[in-house]
Scaffold this motif. Sequence first.
Motif, PDB file in Angstrom:
ATOM      1  N   ALA A  83       0.725  -1.114   0.014  1.00 43.31           N
ATOM      2  CA  ALA A  83      -0.031  -0.025  -0.156  1.00 43.31           C
ATOM      3  C   ALA A  83       0.843   1.347   0.076  1.00 43.31           C
ATOM      4  N   PHE A  84       2.014   1.047   0.691  1.00 44.74           N
ATOM      5  CA  PHE A  84       2.814   2.307   0.761  1.00 44.74           C
ATOM      6  C   PHE A  84       3.488   2.553  -0.520  1.00 44.74           C
ATOM      7  N   ARG A  86       2.308   1.888  -3.540  1.00 44.35           N
ATOM      8  CA  ARG A  86       1.254   1.910  -4.137  1.00 44.35           C
ATOM      9  C   ARG A  86       0.848   3.739  -4.252  1.00 44.35           C
ATOM     10  N   GLU A  87       0.804   4.097  -3.048  1.00 49.42           N
ATOM     11  CA  GLU A  87       0.606   5.369  -2.743  1.00 49.42           C
ATOM     12  C   GLU A  87       1.770   6.307  -2.929  1.00 49.42           C
ATOM     13  N   ALA A  90       1.758   6.728  -7.018  1.00 51.10           N
ATOM     14  CA  ALA A  90       0.911   7.575  -7.401  1.00 51.10           C
ATOM     15  C   ALA A  90       1.076   9.081  -7.259  1.00 51.10           C
ATOM     16  N   MET A  91       1.877   9.242  -6.009  1.00 56.16           N
ATOM     17  CA  MET A  91       2.198  10.706  -5.881  1.00 56.16           C
ATOM     18  C   MET A  91       3.443  11.069  -6.869  1.00 56.16           C
ATOM     19  N   ASP A 104      -0.813  14.975  -0.134  1.00 53.61           N
ATOM     20  CA  ASP A 104       0.079  14.007   0.368  1.00 53.61           C
ATOM     21  C   ASP A 104      -0.582  13.275   1.401  1.00 53.61           C
ATOM     22  N   THR A 106      -2.582  10.732   2.148  1.00 54.88           N
ATOM     23  CA  THR A 106      -2.937   9.146   1.896  1.00 54.88           C
ATOM     24  C   THR A 106      -1.564   8.721   1.772  1.00 54.88           C
ATOM     25  N   TYR A 107      -0.495   9.332   1.356  1.00 51.51           N
ATOM     26  CA  TYR A 107       0.799   8.834   1.052  1.00 51.51           C
ATOM     27  C   TYR A 107       1.559   8.763   2.696  1.00 51.51           C
ATOM     28  N   ALA A 110      -0.138   5.994   4.736  1.00 48.56           N
ATOM     29  CA  ALA A 110       0.430   4.589   4.180  1.00 48.56           C
ATOM     30  C   ALA A 110       1.617   4.401   5.220  1.00 48.56           C
ATOM     31  N   ARG A 111       2.364   5.454   4.944  1.00 49.83           N
ATOM     32  CA  ARG A 111       3.567   5.410   5.572  1.00 49.83           C
ATOM     33  C   ARG A 111       3.499   5.315   6.960  1.00 49.83           C
TER      34      ARG A 111
END
Length: 201
Positions: A83-84, A86-87, A90-91, A104, A106-107, A110-111
């Motif tokens: 997931a990390f 993937r986010e 995407a960024m 940022d 969602t990034y 996920a982090r």
Amino acid sequence: MSFEDWHRTHPQDFDRACDALIAANRLDSGTPPVKPASTTMNLWTVLISAVIGAFLTLLGGEWKSRRDRQAQAAQALRGAAAAFAREGNAMVRTLTAPMAQADDSTYYAARDELASKLHEADTVRGSALSRTLLEEILSIKATAVVARWPDDAAARRARQQEAVQWLTAVVADAMRVAAVVQRPWPWRGPQSMARARQLGA
């Protein structure tokens, strides 16, 4: 004198002779007299068997419980790492465009989830790699992925490549940590150390 006459006229002498003959036959055959088994010994045997059985059952249950915790922690770590990445990717795609801006939140969420799963994995089975990776994703390297990118096209492409490589390396290290966590036995083999990676250097 016949046996019948001897038994009738001298019964005590006859009985003593019979007893002596029976004893001599037992000594010749080497057969010890049979003694009944001790009740106390039988009780101790039953108790010892019960204790050993209970201990083995407890040990098996604890081993299965630990294996389940290891499998769950490893699976959660793999999911959080994916997931990390993937986010993060995407960024990177969003920020590749000139003057681009992106949310940022969602990034970083996920982090933080990945950091939480790394901490849980380290609790189940610690490793130098898990602690190094935890420090790395909380460092400036993670922030650099979504920091303001340069305006120059060539510099942006270089930043994009560096960010993707870093995210890929983080996932690879997370998978190695998950493999260590899920390992069934407590012995520790050689563990890979996190590579020194710099973003935007």
